[in-house]
Motif scaffolding. Sequence first.
Motif, PDB file in Angstrom:
ATOM      1  N   GLY A 134       0.809  -1.214   0.000  1.00  0.00           N
ATOM      2  CA  GLY A 134       0.000   0.000   0.000  1.00  0.00           C
ATOM      3  C   GLY A 134       0.842   1.263   0.000  1.00  0.00           C
ATOM      4  O   GLY A 134       0.492   2.264  -0.620  1.00  0.00           O
ATOM      5  N   MET A 135       1.977   1.210   0.674  1.00  0.00           N
ATOM      6  CA  MET A 135       2.813   2.395   0.824  1.00  0.00           C
ATOM      7  C   MET A 135       3.940   2.457  -0.201  1.00  0.00           C
ATOM      8  O   MET A 135       4.213   3.509  -0.772  1.00  0.00           O
ATOM      9  N   THR A 136       4.580   1.321  -0.432  1.00  0.00           N
ATOM     10  CA  THR A 136       5.803   1.330  -1.243  1.00  0.00           C
ATOM     11  C   THR A 136       5.615   0.752  -2.646  1.00  0.00           C
ATOM     12  O   THR A 136       6.526   0.823  -3.458  1.00  0.00           O
ATOM     13  N   GLY A 137       4.460   0.181  -2.897  1.00  0.00           N
ATOM     14  CA  GLY A 137       4.260  -0.452  -4.197  1.00  0.00           C
ATOM     15  C   GLY A 137       4.824  -1.854  -4.245  1.00  0.00           C
ATOM     16  O   GLY A 137       4.761  -2.517  -5.272  1.00  0.00           O
ATOM     17  N   GLY A 138       5.398  -2.291  -3.139  1.00  0.00           N
ATOM     18  CA  GLY A 138       5.903  -3.657  -3.038  1.00  0.00           C
ATOM     19  C   GLY A 138       6.854  -4.015  -4.154  1.00  0.00           C
ATOM     20  O   GLY A 138       7.702  -3.211  -4.548  1.00  0.00           O
ATOM     21  N   VAL A 139       6.677  -5.211  -4.670  1.00  0.00           N
ATOM     22  CA  VAL A 139       7.626  -5.720  -5.651  1.00  0.00           C
ATOM     23  C   VAL A 139       7.507  -4.976  -6.987  1.00  0.00           C
ATOM     24  O   VAL A 139       8.438  -4.957  -7.780  1.00  0.00           O
ATOM     25  N   ARG A 140       6.351  -4.326  -7.215  1.00  0.00           N
ATOM     26  CA  ARG A 140       6.180  -3.596  -8.481  1.00  0.00           C
ATOM     27  C   ARG A 140       7.058  -2.348  -8.518  1.00  0.00           C
ATOM     28  O   ARG A 140       7.368  -1.812  -9.569  1.00  0.00           O
ATOM     29  N   GLY A 141       7.408  -1.869  -7.344  1.00  0.00           N
ATOM     30  CA  GLY A 141       8.234  -0.671  -7.286  1.00  0.00           C
ATOM     31  C   GLY A 141       7.395   0.587  -7.192  1.00  0.00           C
ATOM     32  O   GLY A 141       6.157   0.536  -7.193  1.00  0.00           O
ATOM     33  N   PHE A 142       8.058   1.714  -7.082  1.00  0.00           N
ATOM     34  CA  PHE A 142       7.402   3.000  -6.909  1.00  0.00           C
ATOM     35  C   PHE A 142       7.675   3.832  -8.157  1.00  0.00           C
ATOM     36  O   PHE A 142       8.810   4.124  -8.491  1.00  0.00           O
ATOM     37  N   ILE A 143       6.570   4.215  -8.839  1.00  0.00           N
ATOM     38  CA  ILE A 143       6.735   4.886 -10.137  1.00  0.00           C
ATOM     39  C   ILE A 143       6.346   6.361 -10.023  1.00  0.00           C
ATOM     40  O   ILE A 143       5.557   6.743  -9.155  1.00  0.00           O
ATOM     41  N   GLY A 144       6.901   7.184 -10.889  1.00  0.00           N
ATOM     42  CA  GLY A 144       6.451   8.568 -11.028  1.00  0.00           C
ATOM     43  C   GLY A 144       7.005   9.536 -10.020  1.00  0.00           C
ATOM     44  O   GLY A 144       6.372  10.521  -9.646  1.00  0.00           O
ATOM     45  N   ILE A 145       8.198   9.293  -9.534  1.00  0.00           N
ATOM     46  CA  ILE A 145       8.832  10.234  -8.602  1.00  0.00           C
ATOM     47  C   ILE A 145       9.280  11.455  -9.404  1.00  0.00           C
ATOM     48  O   ILE A 145       9.870  11.324 -10.483  1.00  0.00           O
ATOM     49  N   PRO A 146       8.969  12.664  -8.912  1.00  0.00           N
ATOM     50  CA  PRO A 146       9.330  13.853  -9.696  1.00  0.00           C
ATOM     51  C   PRO A 146      10.829  14.103  -9.680  1.00  0.00           C
ATOM     52  O   PRO A 146      11.518  13.716  -8.742  1.00  0.00           O
ATOM     53  N   SER A 147      11.325  14.746 -10.735  1.00  0.00           N
ATOM     54  CA  SER A 147      12.733  15.159 -10.695  1.00  0.00           C
ATOM     55  C   SER A 147      12.830  16.388  -9.795  1.00  0.00           C
ATOM     56  O   SER A 147      11.819  17.013  -9.476  1.00  0.00           O
ATOM     57  N   PRO A 148      14.035  16.733  -9.366  1.00  0.00           N
ATOM     58  CA  PRO A 148      14.188  17.833  -8.413  1.00  0.00           C
ATOM     59  C   PRO A 148      13.486  19.093  -8.894  1.00  0.00           C
ATOM     60  O   PRO A 148      13.569  19.456 -10.066  1.00  0.00           O
TER      61      PRO A 148
END
Lengths: 336, 257
Positions: A134-148
């Motif tokens: 729910g928080m980290t996306g688990g094994v699928r990973g975390f997508i769409g982090i913005p660039s600085p």
Amino acid sequence: MSRLLLNKRFALSGLLLLVLVLPLITSNAYMIRILILTFIWTIAVYGLNLLAGYTGYLSLAHAGFFALGAYTLAILTVTVGLSYWLAFILTLVFTSIVGALIGMIALRTREHFFAIYTLCVGYIIYLIIYNWEGMTGGVRGFIGIPSPGSIGPLEFNSQISNYYLVLFFLVLTIVVIYRIVHSLQGRTFMAIRNSEDLAKTIGISTTKNKLIAFILSTFFAGLAGALFASFTRFIGPEISNITMTFDFLVYLLIGGIGTLSGPVIGTFIIVWISQELQFLQDYRMLVFGPILVILIIFAPRGISGFIIDWNLKRKAKKQQIESMKDMENNQEVKEG
Amino acid sequence: MLLETVNLTKKFGGLTAVDDVSFSVEKGKINAIIGPNGAGKSTFFNLVSGYYPPTSGQVFFKGEEITRLPSNKIARLGIARTFQTTNLFERATVLDNIIVGNRLRTQSNLWDAILRTPRLKREEQKCLDKAYEVLDFVNLTNHAHSVVENLTQEEKKRVAFALALATEPELVFLDEPAAGVNPDETEGLAELMKKMVDHGITVCLIEHKMQMIMSIAENIMVLNFGKKIAEGTPEDIMNDEEVIKAYLGGERHAEVK
């Protein structure tokens, strides 16, 4: 002595100039990408070096804290929706606080018990990231982090601007570490590494100073993690895996544990060699293994430590020869 | 009386290493603790310097109780100690080993280090000055830049003394300072201890070399199996029945026969 210092300064400025103009003379986007990643690893390795190299406590939870930084930034920017730089600062604060809490418990152990304890901490962080879907996306990973986010007129959307941003943090890291190591605080860390018993009897609070070193190491791991997340824009649980910690450790050992230039040298050399050996795929380890064994046997303080020791020996020899010459001269004077 | 122990006891499981020892270190003198191997001398040192807490009993320094203080706080109060094995950083220079000795009298912290504040620079200079001062005291100024591993055993002991002195102590505990040092050099170390006392530093040492102890110590305690069996001046000790028994393992008239 002063000539050596001058040479060193000259070499350092040359090196800095080279990395500054590199993106302007090459259009190889892949190479720039590898360089950015190398800078990020180097920052993390510096954190490890302060704790393992200068204070004598080998933490195997380093990748865990690296991932903690990366995921905290991801969650704060995407899930919570904070602005990038606020999230960035909060990430550093949060990783340091978690580092302090874990350090307080972990530092009750010593030597290999400390290594085993932190190994477990690293694995627990991995398990949390892996399973808390729910928080980290688990094994699928975390997508769409913005660039600085942009600072005034400075924007960090392009690869080259990211290169300079990460380079800025790397230089900042090196300056801060240099100042710490060359201060009473650094001497305090080294006194603990040398002999904790002796450090205590000369009035050093080992508990406090070990904790400072531990928090600093998690701070730099978190910094590297946050930069990694916003550069790659996608993170998976494998960045908290123990293999990642061992990668950091190998960079540090080959470059030179407990030396100032070790992290840069080790990280660049290993990343470069593994790029050159891409065609061997996973068999690369067959090359690294023997190199590492040979290095540990013949240069236990890595490439950097080897050069430092060699220089020291040369200097000592020179001094000996000079003092012998002096004695001969004195004798000649007496005889004359 | 500078330091006093009252009924100090340390038990390791079933073994009583230090048993009900009351002893006082007299100010401005060379005090010594002697006894056969395993008599509890080092344990006694470790209790007094806060290395581990006693099972029962108390330790007072200048009338203040320090029984359960950690060793770094005890050092700050003005008690220094050396170890049997010098524990120095062998690969660093003498000076580098000693500079940190005055760290406990400085205030600068991590932020001072990162920001390079004037306070840090001032205190670094202070530590350096102190290091040269104590090196001069132990006659090692010319070895300031030597690497410790290249020094002789006796020089290493001097470095350990210097490090202890850099903490600006009132009382110094020396654990077998002359162990592994030849007789000529032992004399030099004895001179150094007298010099410390002349400079107002009280000395308390553990030693096996009887001749050295009897010639320099003014106040001696003898331990055997953790118990204090005698205390007094060298003459008192030399004529004490129980001490002779502990050392020679027989009665006094045995040697007459």
